[in-house]
Every structure is written in C-alpha cells, then in structure tokens.
Design an enzyme around this catalytic site. Structure first.
Site, PDB file in Angstrom:
ATOM      1  N   CYS A  60       0.814  -1.214   0.000  1.00 30.62           N
ATOM      2  CA  CYS A  60       0.000   0.000   0.000  1.00 30.62           C
ATOM      3  C   CYS A  60       0.851   1.269   0.000  1.00 30.62           C
ATOM      4  O   CYS A  60       0.361   2.347  -0.303  1.00 30.62           O
ATOM      5  CB  CYS A  60      -0.919   0.022   1.214  1.00 30.62           C
ATOM      6  N   VAL A  61       2.122   1.148   0.397  1.00 32.81           N
ATOM      7  CA  VAL A  61       2.936   2.360   0.533  1.00 32.81           C
ATOM      8  C   VAL A  61       4.196   2.262  -0.325  1.00 32.81           C
ATOM      9  O   VAL A  61       4.841   1.229  -0.298  1.00 32.81           O
ATOM     10  CB  VAL A  61       3.331   2.580   2.004  1.00 32.81           C
TER      11      VAL A  61
END
Lengths: 137, 104
Positions: free
Chosen positions: B103-104
C-alpha cells in the site's frame, strides 16, 4: 487512528490523483508540531485490536498498544506519521488545517507542521474540492 | 497467460501488461517498455530500475515507492518527476516486474 487517511492519500497520489487532506479536531495532533511525534494509539473503540474494550481504559494499555502498533506498522514498511506526511507532500499532496480546530486550541500556523499550506474554513475546503471525491475519515 | 511481442520478442505478460517472467527482461527490452509509456530512460532512471531488479531478485517482491526511494537513494519528489503520475507502477513495468502489491 492516523493511518487510514494517510494510506489512502498516498495511494491516490501513487495513482496520479490530485490529493488534499483537511485535518480537523482529532486529526489535528498529526500536524501540530508539539504533538505529532508523540501520537498515541488507543484500543478503545477499535474492535480490530481484538482486545476486550474494558482493557483500553487501564493504565499503561495505551502505551503498550502504541508500542505494538508502531512495531506492526514498521514491519509492513510503513513510516511513522511525520515521515508519512513528508512522503505525501513530496508526492504532491496538499495539507490543510481546520480554522475552527485551530481557534479552539489557540494554535496558529507557527504551531503547525511546516508543509501545512494554510488554515482554512470548512467552506474553503468544500470550495477547493468541488467536484472531487471526498472521504471523511 | 497472454503473450505479447515487443522488440520482435515474445514476452509473457499479465492482463495489465506487466511482465510475468523475470528472465525475459533485459535492458534493451526496458528501453522499449519505457517508450510504450512515454518515458525516455536516463542514468537516473536506470539507478531506480537497477535497484528494483536487484531488490526483487533478493526478496521476490516488487518494492514500493518508499523502499525504492530509500534503497536507490532517489527522493520521492524526483521519482514523481522521472516516472510521472504513477511512479511505483511505471518503475515496475519498465523493470519487468509484477505490479507492486504493497500500500505504501
């Protein structure tokens, strides 16, 4: 909880979507210089911790939960809040502070994280984001 | 698995065009992949691409933006300039790696 908004903002930026974050009330500590490096995580009201809710109010539980959260967040390669905000700004994201929250807490721009672009009213934010996809977190 | 032809070569890709076979990639192919998405590769691009290739070889996972920034020593801002709009996906595409899952 600080992370959901930051993760979504970061994901939007990674998809090339213009992103503005408006920090208000309980989100304000994240952009307040004196508080942003000492954020705490409480299991109270967060059923995803799978702990009995009664535990949340006991002394030391917030510190323990914060410690655990920081470790788990680091394990998945996600930075702590101040560094995450920097990444969002470096990715082209915009940070705004809520006028009403600032007035209630007697804070001005000098008290806020340097990358916050301004203290604006809710109406300003609605105007700024007209036609956008708005998420309240 | 779909097969596409790039630079007169048959290449295995997924539904979105990301390469699915690490060993079908070489720098010449990267130049072609970059052209497909409008990126002209410079030395700075290659610093990022090389890091992605090495990191994937070591961890079997496509690195996300933050990991590339730290690992390759390229500031996030610059990655957005080198690979506009969608840096994590564009880097993975050019490096011949699966789409990043983190997600990052």
């Amino acid at each position: 909880m600080a992370y959901p908004g930051l993760v979504l903002a970061n994901a939007a930026l990674g998809e090339g979507v213009e992103t503005h974050l408006f920090f208000t009330f309980w989100g304000f500590d994240m952009i307040t210089k004196s508080r942003m490096t000492q954020l705490k995580f409480t299991p109270l009201g967060n059923t995803a911790t799978h702990l009995p809710q009664g535990l949340g109010g006991l002394p030391g539980v917030t510190a323990l939960a914060t410690h655990t959260m920081k470790r788990q967040i680091a394990e998945v390669g996600v930075p702590e809040v101040p560094e995450f905000l920097k990444q969002i700004v470096d990715s082209g994201g915009h940070l705004w502070a809520c006028r009403m929250s600032a007035d209630m807490m007697h804070l001005d721009e000098s008290d806020l994280y340097d990358s916050v672009e301004g203290i604006i009213s809710a109406a300003d934010f609605v105007e700024k984001t007209e036609g956008a996809q708005l998420l309240f977190i | 698995m779909p097969v596409t032809t790039i630079a007169s070569r048959d290449i295995h890709v997924d539904g979105e065009g990301f390469l699915t076979n690490y060993d079908e990639w070489d720098p010449e192919l990267a130049e072609q992949l970059a052209k497909q998405i409008g990126v002209d590769l410079t030395d700075r691009h290659w610093t990022a691409i090389t890091f992605l290739r090495e990191d994937y070889a070591a961890r079997a996972e496509t690195p996300g933006l933050r990991r590339v920034s730290h690992g390759a020593g390229i500031p996030t801002k610059e990655l957005f300039t080198l690979f506009p709009k969608k840096p994590a996906k564009k880097m993975a595409y050019i490096a011949g790696l699966p789409k990043p899952q983190g997600c990052v």
